[in-house]
Design a protein around this motif. Structure first.
Motif, PDB file in Angstrom:
ATOM      1  N   LEU A   1       0.833  -1.442  -0.204  1.00 39.90           N
ATOM      2  CA  LEU A   1       0.024   0.072  -0.146  1.00 39.90           C
ATOM      3  C   LEU A   1       0.963   1.048  -0.070  1.00 39.90           C
ATOM      4  O   LEU A   1       0.446   2.289  -0.794  1.00 39.90           O
ATOM      5  CB  LEU A   1      -0.894  -0.097   1.251  1.00 39.90           C
ATOM      6  N   LEU A   2       1.839   1.345   0.622  1.00 36.96           N
ATOM      7  CA  LEU A   2       3.117   2.513   0.657  1.00 36.96           C
ATOM      8  C   LEU A   2       3.499   2.409  -0.714  1.00 36.96           C
ATOM      9  O   LEU A   2       3.478   3.813  -1.206  1.00 36.96           O
ATOM     10  CB  LEU A   2       3.908   2.138   1.393  1.00 36.96           C
ATOM     11  N   ASP A   3       3.613   1.512  -1.489  1.00 32.61           N
ATOM     12  CA  ASP A   3       4.008   1.543  -2.902  1.00 32.61           C
ATOM     13  C   ASP A   3       3.053   2.328  -3.723  1.00 32.61           C
ATOM     14  O   ASP A   3       3.521   2.922  -4.537  1.00 32.61           O
ATOM     15  CB  ASP A   3       4.192   0.270  -3.315  1.00 32.61           C
ATOM     16  N   VAL A   4       1.742   2.175  -3.394  1.00 33.78           N
ATOM     17  CA  VAL A   4       0.723   2.670  -4.118  1.00 33.78           C
ATOM     18  C   VAL A   4       0.844   4.203  -3.816  1.00 33.78           C
ATOM     19  O   VAL A   4       0.565   4.982  -4.839  1.00 33.78           O
ATOM     20  CB  VAL A   4      -0.617   2.291  -3.553  1.00 33.78           C
ATOM     21  N   LEU A   5       1.069   4.664  -2.393  1.00 31.94           N
ATOM     22  CA  LEU A   5       0.927   5.943  -2.219  1.00 31.94           C
ATOM     23  C   LEU A   5       2.314   6.664  -2.679  1.00 31.94           C
ATOM     24  O   LEU A   5       2.269   7.889  -3.192  1.00 31.94           O
ATOM     25  CB  LEU A   5       1.133   6.188  -0.346  1.00 31.94           C
ATOM     26  N   ASP A   6       3.449   6.012  -2.820  1.00 25.99           N
ATOM     27  CA  ASP A   6       4.578   6.491  -3.585  1.00 25.99           C
ATOM     28  C   ASP A   6       4.069   7.029  -4.990  1.00 25.99           C
ATOM     29  O   ASP A   6       4.790   7.973  -5.503  1.00 25.99           O
ATOM     30  CB  ASP A   6       5.534   5.525  -3.403  1.00 25.99           C
ATOM     31  N   ARG A   7       3.322   6.433  -5.638  1.00 30.14           N
ATOM     32  CA  ARG A   7       3.005   7.018  -6.715  1.00 30.14           C
ATOM     33  C   ARG A   7       2.092   8.170  -6.992  1.00 30.14           C
ATOM     34  O   ARG A   7       1.728   8.743  -7.993  1.00 30.14           O
ATOM     35  CB  ARG A   7       2.141   5.752  -7.760  1.00 30.14           C
ATOM     36  N   GLN A   8       1.529   8.495  -5.814  1.00 30.77           N
ATOM     37  CA  GLN A   8       0.645   9.855  -5.577  1.00 30.77           C
ATOM     38  C   GLN A   8      -0.209   9.868  -6.560  1.00 30.77           C
ATOM     39  O   GLN A   8      -0.400  11.071  -7.244  1.00 30.77           O
ATOM     40  CB  GLN A   8       1.713  10.995  -5.496  1.00 30.77           C
ATOM     41  N   GLY A   9      -1.041   9.039  -6.732  1.00 27.74           N
ATOM     42  CA  GLY A   9      -2.354   9.164  -7.768  1.00 27.74           C
ATOM     43  C   GLY A   9      -1.824   9.246  -9.261  1.00 27.74           C
ATOM     44  O   GLY A   9      -2.652   9.786 -10.073  1.00 27.74           O
ATOM     45  N   ALA A  10      -0.802   8.800  -9.457  1.00 28.73           N
ATOM     46  CA  ALA A  10      -0.419   8.606 -10.859  1.00 28.73           C
ATOM     47  C   ALA A  10      -1.225   7.901 -11.610  1.00 28.73           C
ATOM     48  O   ALA A  10      -1.890   6.841 -11.198  1.00 28.73           O
ATOM     49  CB  ALA A  10       1.444   8.166 -11.294  1.00 28.73           C
ATOM     50  N   PRO A  11      -1.347   8.397 -13.115  1.00 28.87           N
ATOM     51  CA  PRO A  11      -2.335   7.342 -13.999  1.00 28.87           C
ATOM     52  C   PRO A  11      -2.261   5.971 -13.840  1.00 28.87           C
ATOM     53  O   PRO A  11      -1.119   5.340 -13.732  1.00 28.87           O
ATOM     54  CB  PRO A  11      -2.273   7.860 -15.252  1.00 28.87           C
ATOM     55  N   ALA A  12      -3.064   5.257 -13.948  1.00 33.14           N
ATOM     56  CA  ALA A  12      -3.384   3.595 -13.671  1.00 33.14           C
ATOM     57  C   ALA A  12      -2.760   3.126 -15.151  1.00 33.14           C
ATOM     58  O   ALA A  12      -2.306   3.769 -16.167  1.00 33.14           O
ATOM     59  CB  ALA A  12      -4.866   3.104 -13.806  1.00 33.14           C
ATOM     60  N   GLY A  13      -1.859   1.866 -15.028  1.00 30.93           N
ATOM     61  CA  GLY A  13      -1.375   1.390 -15.959  1.00 30.93           C
ATOM     62  C   GLY A  13       0.042   1.233 -15.948  1.00 30.93           C
ATOM     63  O   GLY A  13       0.741   0.577 -16.831  1.00 30.93           O
ATOM     64  N   GLY A  14       0.394   1.643 -14.706  1.00 28.73           N
ATOM     65  CA  GLY A  14       2.192   1.745 -14.339  1.00 28.73           C
ATOM     66  C   GLY A  14       2.310   0.144 -14.122  1.00 28.73           C
ATOM     67  O   GLY A  14       1.647  -0.786 -14.171  1.00 28.73           O
ATOM     68  N   PRO A  15       3.647   0.128 -13.356  1.00 30.69           N
ATOM     69  CA  PRO A  15       4.208  -1.246 -13.007  1.00 30.69           C
ATOM     70  C   PRO A  15       3.255  -1.756 -11.860  1.00 30.69           C
ATOM     71  O   PRO A  15       2.551  -1.328 -11.195  1.00 30.69           O
ATOM     72  CB  PRO A  15       5.355  -1.099 -12.322  1.00 30.69           C
TER      73      PRO A  15
END
Length: 317
Positions: free
Chosen positions: A105-119
């Motif tokens: 979940l911290l990994d999700v937060l690190d992306r700060q709401g970047a568009p879906a479709g990343g790693p």
């Protein structure tokens, strides 16, 4: 316990209101949770419906755009699912069991709401839903709120590891430690952030850093959490005392059998802090600084909402 709470806690002297779209948003938020597979049919679906996330959100955010109310309601639904997974489904029994979920979940937060479709991440449905919340905050076009929200949720997740360590060792924290950590395990700060987001532009940084507003913020967080603790104490102690409740923490420092004294002490702490809150708020309003108003309104609404929602919450039945 509800009877005791009603008789012992001072009713917050703020208007009781409810957003007109609350019932509609309740249905939409359950659909959101199902769509992201946070819950499926059966026990967990019934449990989330009984929790009435929209009823709490609609009182805390009684006006503003419906999409912002939906965002707050979905956050509360996510928090209820996460808390139930830790408290009732065993995820939070030990840090070693909870840590992989927190890391994902911290990994999700690190992306700060970047568009879906990343790693891809290993966060599963909880991560997918959290990513959706972050993307929707980002889409509002307010970086200040996005950064606050991500930081607030991060503190919540790390505080859950503290709870898990206490459970593993059967440890009841000291009062000062509990008061500090409860502000984070209660996820009050991300909830405040999304409520302010519904109210309009964020206060300027100088206002946010004003010592009086900081003090008021902590008081409001404490009041929300302690109201919750008093109302929920009966349910949380059906089988054995929950170490993460203000009443239990106070009772741990007293002779055995003084539960009633601890309950009264917890209620007194709420009432005394409410009086301090009102005095602090009055001083802030006297400055005539309009930048404080959205934050003050959000906290007033949350204190009143928690009290009113708790009066009929099936979650504590």
């Amino acid at each position: 316990m509800r009877t005791f709470a009603v008789s012992a806690l001072r009713e917050p002297p703020f208007p009781a209101r409810r957003h007109g779209a609350t019932d509609r948003v309740a249905l939409e938020s359950i659909d959101w949770a199902l769509r992201h597979k946070l819950i499926r049919t059966g026990h967990r679906l019934h449990r989330l419906r009984r929790a009435d996330a929209a009823g709490l959100a609609g009182r805390a955010c009684p006006e503003g755009p419906i999409d912002r109310l939906r965002l707050l309601t979905d956050l509360i639904s996510w928090l209820f699912v996460m808390d139930d997974a830790c408290d009732e489904d065993g995820l939070g029994e030990a840090p070693t069991r909870l840590a992989p979920t927190v890391a994902a979940l911290l990994d999700v937060l690190d992306r700060q709401g970047a568009p879906a479709g990343g790693p891809a991440t290993d966060a599963g449905p909880l991560g997918e839903a959290l990513g959706d919340l972050c993307r929707r905050v980002r889409a509002t076009g307010s970086p200040a709120f996005l950064l606050r929200f991500v930081g607030d949720v991060r503190e919540y997740l790390l505080a859950l590891l503290w709870e898990a360590a206490n459970r593993e060792h059967g440890r009841v924290p000291e009062l000062a430690e509990y008061v500090q950590m409860r502000r984070h395990t209660g996820a009050v700060h991300p909830s405040f952030t999304l409520t302010e987001l519904a109210a309009g532009p964020p206060p300027d940084p100088s206002s946010r850093a004003d010592p009086a507003l900081v003090a008021l913020d902590l008081l409001a967080a404490d009041l929300v959490c302690w109201c919750n603790d008093v109302f929920s104490y009966g349910k949380e102690n059906v089988s054995q005392p929950d170490a993460h409740n203000l009443v239990t923490v106070i009772a741990a420092g007293r002779p055995a059998g003084e539960e009633a004294v601890a309950l009264r002490a917890a209620a007194d702490r709420f009432n005394d802090s409410l009086a301090t809150y009102l005095a602090t708020e009055k001083a802030l309003l006297a400055t005539g600084h309009d930048g404080f108003q959205p934050a003050l309104t959000a906290r007033r609404n949350w204190i009143r909402a928690t009290y009113d929602w708790s009066l009929g919450a099936d979650r504590y039945a």
